[in-house]
Design a protein around this motif. Structure first.
Motif, mmCIF file in Angstrom:
data_model
loop_
_atom_site.group_PDB
_atom_site.id
_atom_site.type_symbol
_atom_site.label_atom_id
_atom_site.label_comp_id
_atom_site.label_asym_id
_atom_site.label_seq_id
_atom_site.Cartn_x
_atom_site.Cartn_y
_atom_site.Cartn_z
ATOM 1 N N ASP A 22 -44.000 96.733 -92.842
ATOM 2 C CA ASP A 22 -44.771 97.869 -93.358
ATOM 3 C C ASP A 22 -44.399 98.247 -94.792
ATOM 4 O OD1 ASP A 22 -45.994 98.042 -90.862
ATOM 5 O OD2 ASP A 22 -44.413 99.361 -90.092
ATOM 6 N N GLU A 23 -44.000 97.269 -95.569
ATOM 7 C CA GLU A 23 -43.700 97.475 -96.996
ATOM 8 C C GLU A 23 -44.543 96.487 -97.798
ATOM 9 O OE1 GLU A 23 -41.894 99.756 -98.426
ATOM 10 O OE2 GLU A 23 -41.148 100.657 -96.564
ATOM 11 N N SER A 24 -45.844 96.660 -97.733
ATOM 12 C CA SER A 24 -46.773 95.725 -98.356
ATOM 13 C C SER A 24 -46.682 95.744 -99.880
ATOM 14 C CB SER A 24 -48.201 96.053 -97.937
ATOM 15 O OG SER A 24 -49.111 95.135 -98.495
ATOM 16 N N MET A 25 -46.684 94.551 -100.483
ATOM 17 C CA MET A 25 -46.678 94.396 -101.929
ATOM 18 C C MET A 25 -48.106 94.104 -102.397
ATOM 19 S SD MET A 25 -43.707 94.768 -103.306
ATOM 20 C CE MET A 25 -42.007 94.972 -102.759
ATOM 21 N N SER A 26 -48.583 94.867 -103.380
ATOM 22 C CA SER A 26 -49.931 94.637 -103.892
ATOM 23 C C SER A 26 -49.993 93.325 -104.658
ATOM 24 C CB SER A 26 -50.342 95.786 -104.820
ATOM 25 O OG SER A 26 -49.565 95.762 -106.009
ATOM 26 N N ASN A 27 -51.196 92.850 -104.896
ATOM 27 C CA ASN A 27 -51.382 91.612 -105.662
ATOM 28 C C ASN A 27 -50.776 91.742 -107.057
ATOM 29 O OD1 ASN A 27 -52.909 88.937 -106.214
ATOM 30 N ND2 ASN A 27 -53.601 90.255 -107.854
ATOM 31 N N ASN A 28 -51.029 92.881 -107.717
ATOM 32 C CA ASN A 28 -50.504 93.083 -109.071
ATOM 33 C C ASN A 28 -48.982 93.084 -109.097
ATOM 34 O OD1 ASN A 28 -53.118 93.288 -109.873
ATOM 35 N ND2 ASN A 28 -53.002 95.381 -110.649
ATOM 36 N N CYS A 29 -48.383 93.669 -108.059
ATOM 37 C CA CYS A 29 -46.922 93.706 -107.970
ATOM 38 C C CYS A 29 -46.363 92.297 -107.832
ATOM 39 C CB CYS A 29 -46.499 94.560 -106.779
ATOM 40 S SG CYS A 29 -44.714 94.764 -106.626
ATOM 41 N N CYS A 30 -47.008 91.462 -107.013
ATOM 42 C CA CYS A 30 -46.559 90.084 -106.819
ATOM 43 C C CYS A 30 -46.709 89.266 -108.092
ATOM 44 C CB CYS A 30 -47.358 89.429 -105.701
ATOM 45 S SG CYS A 30 -47.007 90.093 -104.054
ATOM 46 N N VAL A 31 -47.829 89.454 -108.788
ATOM 47 C CA VAL A 31 -48.068 88.712 -110.034
ATOM 48 C C VAL A 31 -47.068 89.140 -111.104
ATOM 49 C CG1 VAL A 31 -49.705 88.320 -111.916
ATOM 50 C CG2 VAL A 31 -50.505 88.334 -109.554
ATOM 51 N N LEU A 32 -46.830 90.433 -111.213
ATOM 52 C CA LEU A 32 -45.877 90.937 -112.214
ATOM 53 C C LEU A 32 -44.473 90.403 -111.953
ATOM 54 C CD1 LEU A 32 -46.898 94.669 -112.818
ATOM 55 C CD2 LEU A 32 -46.776 92.837 -114.521
ATOM 56 N N GLN A 33 -44.056 90.408 -110.681
ATOM 57 C CA GLN A 33 -42.722 89.896 -110.362
ATOM 58 C C GLN A 33 -42.621 88.413 -110.648
ATOM 59 O OE1 GLN A 33 -39.962 91.394 -109.841
ATOM 60 N NE2 GLN A 33 -38.872 89.436 -109.632
ATOM 61 N N MET A 34 -43.712 87.688 -110.431
ATOM 62 C CA MET A 34 -43.728 86.266 -110.747
ATOM 63 C C MET A 34 -43.491 86.052 -112.236
ATOM 64 S SD MET A 34 -46.787 83.471 -110.502
ATOM 65 C CE MET A 34 -47.235 83.817 -112.203
ATOM 66 N N VAL A 35 -44.128 86.890 -113.043
ATOM 67 C CA VAL A 35 -43.990 86.791 -114.506
ATOM 68 C C VAL A 35 -42.591 87.207 -114.954
ATOM 69 C CG1 VAL A 35 -44.798 87.729 -116.710
ATOM 70 C CG2 VAL A 35 -46.451 87.091 -114.951
ATOM 71 N N VAL A 36 -42.086 88.297 -114.359
ATOM 72 C CA VAL A 36 -40.760 88.811 -114.725
ATOM 73 C C VAL A 36 -39.675 87.776 -114.450
ATOM 74 C CG1 VAL A 36 -38.982 90.507 -114.096
ATOM 75 C CG2 VAL A 36 -41.341 91.242 -114.458
ATOM 76 N N GLY A 37 -39.854 86.999 -113.405
ATOM 77 C CA GLY A 37 -38.842 86.019 -113.021
ATOM 78 C C GLY A 37 -38.913 84.702 -113.767
ATOM 79 N N LEU A 38 -39.783 84.607 -114.779
ATOM 80 C CA LEU A 38 -39.908 83.367 -115.540
ATOM 81 C C LEU A 38 -38.881 83.293 -116.669
ATOM 82 C CD1 LEU A 38 -43.813 83.151 -115.879
ATOM 83 C CD2 LEU A 38 -42.351 81.974 -114.223
ATOM 84 N N THR A 39 -38.549 82.090 -117.078
ATOM 85 C CA THR A 39 -37.650 81.876 -118.206
ATOM 86 C C THR A 39 -38.464 81.796 -119.503
ATOM 87 O OG1 THR A 39 -37.776 79.484 -117.851
ATOM 88 C CG2 THR A 39 -35.950 80.656 -116.804
ATOM 89 N N GLU A 40 -37.782 81.730 -120.652
ATOM 90 C CA GLU A 40 -38.462 81.711 -121.950
ATOM 91 C C GLU A 40 -39.410 80.529 -122.106
ATOM 92 O OE1 GLU A 40 -35.782 81.989 -125.199
ATOM 93 O OE2 GLU A 40 -34.953 83.922 -124.576
ATOM 94 N N ALA A 41 -39.108 79.438 -121.434
ATOM 95 C CA ALA A 41 -39.955 78.242 -121.544
ATOM 96 C C ALA A 41 -41.390 78.524 -121.099
ATOM 97 C CB ALA A 41 -39.369 77.110 -120.702
ATOM 98 N N TYR A 42 -41.556 79.548 -120.265
ATOM 99 C CA TYR A 42 -42.884 79.866 -119.733
ATOM 100 C C TYR A 42 -43.515 81.083 -120.428
ATOM 101 C CZ TYR A 42 -41.509 76.745 -115.935
ATOM 102 O OH TYR A 42 -41.093 75.661 -115.197
ATOM 103 N N ASN A 43 -43.043 81.433 -121.605
ATOM 104 C CA ASN A 43 -43.557 82.608 -122.311
ATOM 105 C C ASN A 43 -45.066 82.535 -122.543
ATOM 106 O OD1 ASN A 43 -41.209 84.033 -122.435
ATOM 107 N ND2 ASN A 43 -40.684 83.444 -124.532
ATOM 108 N N GLY A 44 -45.565 81.338 -122.839
ATOM 109 C CA GLY A 44 -46.985 81.167 -123.112
ATOM 110 C C GLY A 44 -47.861 81.591 -121.952
ATOM 111 N N VAL A 45 -47.578 81.073 -120.766
ATOM 112 C CA VAL A 45 -48.380 81.408 -119.598
ATOM 113 C C VAL A 45 -48.117 82.835 -119.142
ATOM 114 C CG1 VAL A 45 -46.734 80.599 -117.836
ATOM 115 C CG2 VAL A 45 -49.185 80.539 -117.367
#
Length: 233
Positions: free
Chosen positions: A156-179
């Motif tokens: 019962d702690e649902s993550m919204s789509n935007n939250c999942c996408v943002l966390q995906m981006v936050v967890g990227l390294t500098e090599a993925y700055n473009g995307v």
């Protein structure tokens, strides 16, 4: 020949571990995934009613001795599936003499519910700590985020789509700055699976650049070696 006399496909399964890959343990939070896989398998073998009864099943109570015997045999077989796909700690916790499949199933559910809040905290912490550098590739990274998101939803702690996408981006390294920039600039945000596809394509492009760069470096080294060799002749 009546249905009760027919050989039921459930009884042909020699090893449930070949069909359900996850073994549920108290220490990890895979209850929701385990339940989904178990239900899918039970449904495919037409024995889902042994763990999740429906109104129709209540109307089809075994009446004859043959029907009762088949029900009892199937129930024991499914109970063996459950026992084979949980840890020893869980097994000893729910094991009781003459227990039915549904009783064992409900005990597991009770254990999960009793720990729901602590699991929610653990999952949320892991979700926000997930970083691509800890995975072999972008696909494995996205898969883990999706898995954690699904498990959070089950407590019962649902993550919204935007939250999942943002966390995906936050967890990227500098090599993925473009995307990362490309995803952030989208309005509205892409769906999570679309963002994962963008990340995977970016990873493929980066791998090609690295391969090309290495190839050029090797050619330059060979040319320099050849020139150096010629100059000493």
């Amino acid at each position: 020949m009546t249905d009760s006399n027919k050989f039921h496909p459930t009884l042909a399964i020699a090893n449930i571990k070949n069909h359900i890959s996850i073994t549920m343990e108290i220490e990890n939070v895979q209850y929701a995934t385990w339940v989904k896989l178990f239900k899918v398998h039970a449904h495919s073998y037409k024995v889902l009613h042994h763990i999740v009864p429906s109104k129709k099943d209540k109307e089809k109570v075994p009446k004859t001795n043959e029907e009762k015997e088949l029900w009892s045999t199937l129930d024991v077989a499914i109970l063996q599936w459950i026992y084979a796909k949980i840890s020893h700690d869980l097994l000893h916790t729910i094991l009781e003499l003459d227990a039915t499949t549904m009783e064992a199933w409900n005990r597991l559910s009770d254990i999960f519910k009793d720990n729901k809040n602590s699991w929610a905290v653990t999952l949320e912490q892991e979700f926000y700590r997930t970083n691509i550098k800890d995975f072999l590739n972008a696909s494995a990274y996205c898969q883990r985020l999706k898995q954690l998101s699904d498990q959070l939803k089950s407590v019962d702690e649902s993550m919204s789509n935007n939250c999942c996408v943002l966390q995906m981006v936050v967890g990227l390294t500098e090599a993925y700055n473009g995307v990362a920039i490309l995803i952030r600039q989208r309005d509205p945000f892409p769906l999570f699976y679309q963002a994962c596809s963008m990340l995977t394509l970016e990873e493929v492009g980066l791998a090609k650049k690295v391969a090309t760069s290495r190839g050029v470096t090797m050619v330059v080294k060979r040319v320099n070696h050849s020139l150096s060799k010629n100059s000493h002749q």
